[in-house]
Write a protein that holds these residues in place. Structure first.
Motif, PDB file in Angstrom:
ATOM      1  N   ASP A   1       0.862  -1.174   0.000  1.00  0.00           N
ATOM      2  CA  ASP A   1       0.000   0.000   0.000  1.00  0.00           C
ATOM      3  C   ASP A   1       0.901   1.227   0.000  1.00  0.00           C
ATOM      4  OD1 ASP A   1       0.802   0.403   2.697  1.00  0.00           O
ATOM      5  OD2 ASP A   1      -0.843  -0.867   3.388  1.00  0.00           O
ATOM      6  N   THR A   2       0.392   2.371   0.443  1.00  0.00           N
ATOM      7  CA  THR A   2       1.128   3.624   0.302  1.00  0.00           C
ATOM      8  C   THR A   2       2.521   3.568   0.908  1.00  0.00           C
ATOM      9  OG1 THR A   2      -0.982   4.807   0.417  1.00  0.00           O
ATOM     10  CG2 THR A   2       1.022   6.114   0.686  1.00  0.00           C
ATOM     11  N   LYS A   3       2.652   3.036   2.115  1.00  0.00           N
ATOM     12  CA  LYS A   3       3.947   3.016   2.798  1.00  0.00           C
ATOM     13  C   LYS A   3       4.478   1.611   3.050  1.00  0.00           C
ATOM     14  CE  LYS A   3       3.363   7.435   5.230  1.00  0.00           C
ATOM     15  NZ  LYS A   3       3.368   8.113   6.560  1.00  0.00           N
ATOM     16  N   ARG A   4       3.725   0.606   2.729  1.00  0.00           N
ATOM     17  CA  ARG A   4       4.109  -0.763   3.054  1.00  0.00           C
ATOM     18  C   ARG A   4       4.633  -1.484   1.806  1.00  0.00           C
ATOM     19  NH1 ARG A   4       3.525  -3.284   7.680  1.00  0.00           N
ATOM     20  NH2 ARG A   4       3.427  -5.557   7.828  1.00  0.00           N
ATOM     21  N   PHE A   5       5.770  -2.191   1.973  1.00  0.00           N
ATOM     22  CA  PHE A   5       6.422  -2.842   0.848  1.00  0.00           C
ATOM     23  C   PHE A   5       6.761  -4.292   1.174  1.00  0.00           C
ATOM     24  CE2 PHE A   5       7.119   1.617   0.238  1.00  0.00           C
ATOM     25  CZ  PHE A   5       7.109   1.798  -1.133  1.00  0.00           C
ATOM     26  N   SER A   6       6.838  -5.102   0.117  1.00  0.00           N
ATOM     27  CA  SER A   6       7.380  -6.452   0.239  1.00  0.00           C
ATOM     28  C   SER A   6       8.899  -6.355   0.093  1.00  0.00           C
ATOM     29  CB  SER A   6       6.798  -7.355  -0.857  1.00  0.00           C
ATOM     30  OG  SER A   6       5.409  -7.486  -0.715  1.00  0.00           O
ATOM     31  N   LEU A   7       9.623  -6.759   1.123  1.00  0.00           N
ATOM     32  CA  LEU A   7      11.076  -6.605   1.148  1.00  0.00           C
ATOM     33  C   LEU A   7      11.764  -7.953   1.046  1.00  0.00           C
ATOM     34  CD1 LEU A   7      11.435  -3.987   4.044  1.00  0.00           C
ATOM     35  CD2 LEU A   7      11.214  -3.552   1.588  1.00  0.00           C
ATOM     36  N   ALA A   8      12.948  -7.946   0.404  1.00  0.00           N
ATOM     37  CA  ALA A   8      13.742  -9.157   0.267  1.00  0.00           C
ATOM     38  C   ALA A   8      15.218  -8.778   0.230  1.00  0.00           C
ATOM     39  CB  ALA A   8      13.359  -9.912  -1.002  1.00  0.00           C
ATOM     40  N   VAL A   9      16.088  -9.754   0.502  1.00  0.00           N
ATOM     41  CA  VAL A   9      17.526  -9.574   0.309  1.00  0.00           C
ATOM     42  C   VAL A   9      17.780  -9.556  -1.198  1.00  0.00           C
ATOM     43  CG1 VAL A   9      19.798 -10.589   0.673  1.00  0.00           C
ATOM     44  CG2 VAL A   9      18.096 -10.681   2.495  1.00  0.00           C
ATOM     45  N   PRO A  10      18.523  -8.563  -1.726  1.00  0.00           N
ATOM     46  CA  PRO A  10      18.647  -8.419  -3.185  1.00  0.00           C
ATOM     47  C   PRO A  10      19.311  -9.591  -3.892  1.00  0.00           C
ATOM     48  CG  PRO A  10      19.462  -6.451  -2.054  1.00  0.00           C
ATOM     49  CD  PRO A  10      19.205  -7.483  -1.011  1.00  0.00           C
ATOM     50  N   ASN A  11      20.388 -10.120  -3.326  1.00  0.00           N
ATOM     51  CA  ASN A  11      21.184 -11.085  -4.076  1.00  0.00           C
ATOM     52  C   ASN A  11      22.046 -11.923  -3.123  1.00  0.00           C
ATOM     53  OD1 ASN A  11      23.489  -9.389  -3.429  1.00  0.00           O
ATOM     54  ND2 ASN A  11      22.825  -8.062  -5.090  1.00  0.00           N
ATOM     55  N   ARG A  12      22.823 -12.798  -3.701  1.00  0.00           N
ATOM     56  CA  ARG A  12      23.621 -13.718  -2.899  1.00  0.00           C
ATOM     57  C   ARG A  12      24.725 -13.000  -2.128  1.00  0.00           C
ATOM     58  NH1 ARG A  12      26.112 -19.446  -5.097  1.00  0.00           N
ATOM     59  NH2 ARG A  12      27.210 -20.032  -3.190  1.00  0.00           N
ATOM     60  N   GLU A  13      25.283 -11.956  -2.717  1.00  0.00           N
ATOM     61  CA  GLU A  13      26.337 -11.226  -2.018  1.00  0.00           C
ATOM     62  C   GLU A  13      25.826 -10.645  -0.702  1.00  0.00           C
ATOM     63  OE1 GLU A  13      29.596  -7.777  -3.008  1.00  0.00           O
ATOM     64  OE2 GLU A  13      27.505  -7.371  -3.507  1.00  0.00           O
ATOM     65  N   ILE A  14      24.690  -9.970  -0.734  1.00  0.00           N
ATOM     66  CA  ILE A  14      24.142  -9.370   0.473  1.00  0.00           C
ATOM     67  C   ILE A  14      23.728 -10.449   1.470  1.00  0.00           C
ATOM     68  CG2 ILE A  14      22.377  -7.843   1.417  1.00  0.00           C
ATOM     69  CD1 ILE A  14      24.478  -6.433  -0.273  1.00  0.00           C
TER      70      ILE A  14
END
Length: 468
Positions: A411-424
């Protein structure tokens, strides 16, 4: 050369021959290709020395087309902010070498180049070196940065365009330690002198604007630094055109008061989404140029995965370092290049807080490391002294600093978050293990009790202590 190698290795077997052939071929290719700009942030140096350059000059066109009087770009570290600022300086400053832009995207817009290229005095400073343990030392470093920039414009002392009072003001900027009042107005003074000398408005570029605030927050003089930086910016940014870069957006109420025409472009905005970092086609082109097409899937798994606006983005620092290392040795495994570029204080704070909070925060961290997605509210308008104030703020900080990326807006301020890649993912895991090791070493009694329970065969106690 190949025949000589065959003769030399005639008893060593076909694998060694093929390996040697590959090394000779790679050595030849290496000598014929452009060098990669590893760690190089000077646009003019890259172009004059024919280093490999990923064309980001569309940023110039977009800035001049959209026209915000003061523009702030926030991106994680090592995503090309300083190189883009160097490019802007080379484009706008009076007396520029226009051949630097030959063949680049911006050169196709002749009307824009005729109107703006080499037409303006430019003040360009970087604050990334303001890393001090006290307010006095930080102010001294700022003083030095402004003084060195003022020296770059000593031409204004020639001729009669400035009167004696103007010249005395200029000399106050380039000689000795400025008092706080002089420092606060120093860039405004320099801007006024340049405008009078050239009879043109000045373009102001400030790279890594938020480093002094981050260091001040870490070392306990944040309020003093906020006041100094606020006054410094407020007095200079009311100019023709200004561009700032930084890792984090700091609340407007904290720093950018009094600026009505101020545009902020963060990693959530689509307008400039491909102008910082490398997109997929740019990475494929680089890999192909250096004969590393077969490495594409590895590079994508390790260094892709960031989402800026509507674009999927690779970290350019990683891709350049990977290509450079694998030009000489194609068999090298991928590395965590990004982790060595600065400290991981944000991540350490988060892991320590998650460990202390246990429960949901700890579970979320485990889910992220396992490649899953969590949903969180993101605040972009934090001040530096709020970054670690709560777990909610820490999620936002991790996101803006590049340890997490978004996979869509809930929604306006809420996001689905994930670790970008294998390095991180590797960086997070390494930090967890390092802190775990420190805690175990601190708590020797717990370890002794565990070993005793184990040797005595007290299974319930072993289970309890091992879980702890």
């Amino acid at each position: 050369i190949y025949l000589k190698i065959c003769v030399f290795y005639k008893y060593q077997g076909i694998n060694m021959i093929m390996d040697s052939q590959m090394k000779v071929r790679n050595s030849y290719m290496y000598s014929q290709k452009k060098l990669l700009p590893v760690g190089e942030e000077n646009f003019a140096y890259i172009r004059r020395n024919n280093l490999y350059y990923v064309d980001k000059t569309q940023l110039i066109e977009k800035l001049l087309t959209n026209w915000g009087k003061a523009n702030l770009f926030t991106r994680p570290r090592r995503f090309g902010k300083s190189l883009n600022m160097s490019m802007l300086k080379c484009f706008f400053e009076i007396g520029t070498d226009q051949s630097l832009f030959e063949g680049l995207y911006i050169s196709k817009n002749k009307a824009l180049c005729d109107a703006y290229m080499g037409k303006y005095p430019v003040i360009s400073i970087s604050l990334k070196g303001v890393n001090a343990d006290s307010y006095e030392n930080a102010r001294s470093l700022l003083n030095r940065i402004v003084m060195e920039e003022a020296k770059m414009h000593r031409i204004i002392m020639s001729g009669n365009r400035l009167d004696d009072i103007d010249k005395a003001e200029y000399m106050s900027l380039v000689t000795g330690e400025m008092g706080e009042d002089t420092l606060v107005y120093s860039m405004k003074t320099l801007t006024a002198l340049l405008e009078k000398y050239y009879e043109k408005k000045v373009i102001v570029l400030i790279d890594e604007y938020d480093v002094p605030l981050a260091k001040a927050n870490e070392n306990g003089y944040y309020d003093q630094m906020v006041l100094l930086v606020r006054n410094l910016f407020e007095n200079v940014l009311k100019t023709k055109f200004a561009v700032l870069t930084g890792c984090l957006r700091v609340a407007k109420e904290s720093i950018f008061t009094g600026l009505n025409n101020f545009k902020t472009n963060s990693i959530l905005d689509a307008e400039y989404d491909e102008t910082f970092g490398f997109v997929d086609d740019e990475v494929k082109e680089m890999l192909h140029y250096y004969g590393q097409d077969t490495h594409y899937e590895t590079v994508k798994e390790w260094y892709d995965g960031y989402r800026f606006g509507n674009a999927d983005v690779y970290c350019p620092w990683d891709v350049i370092n990977y290509c450079d290392a694998h030009r000489r040795n194609p068999m090298l495994p991928p590395e965590n290049y990004w982790t060595n570029t600065s400290g991981n204080d944000v991540l350490k704070h988060f892991i320590e807080s998650a460990g202390a909070a246990k429960g949901l925060a700890k579970t979320d961290l485990e889910r992220l490391v396992n490649g899953e997605i969590v949903e969180k509210d993101i605040r972009e308008d934090l001040t530096y002294n709020e970054l670690y104030a709560s777990m909610d703020n820490l999620w936002s900080t991790l996101f803006m600093a590049g340890y997490l990326t978004h996979k869509g807006r809930v929604d306006t301020k809420r996001f689905s978050l994930a670790v970008p890649n294998r390095e991180i993912r590797n960086i997070i895991t390494e930090q967890v293990l390092a802190l775990f090791k420190q805690n175990v070493e601190k708590d020797g009694q717990l370890l002794n009790d565990f070993c005793t329970a184990l040797s005595d065969g007290h299974t319930d106690e072993v289970e309890r202590l091992f879980s702890e």
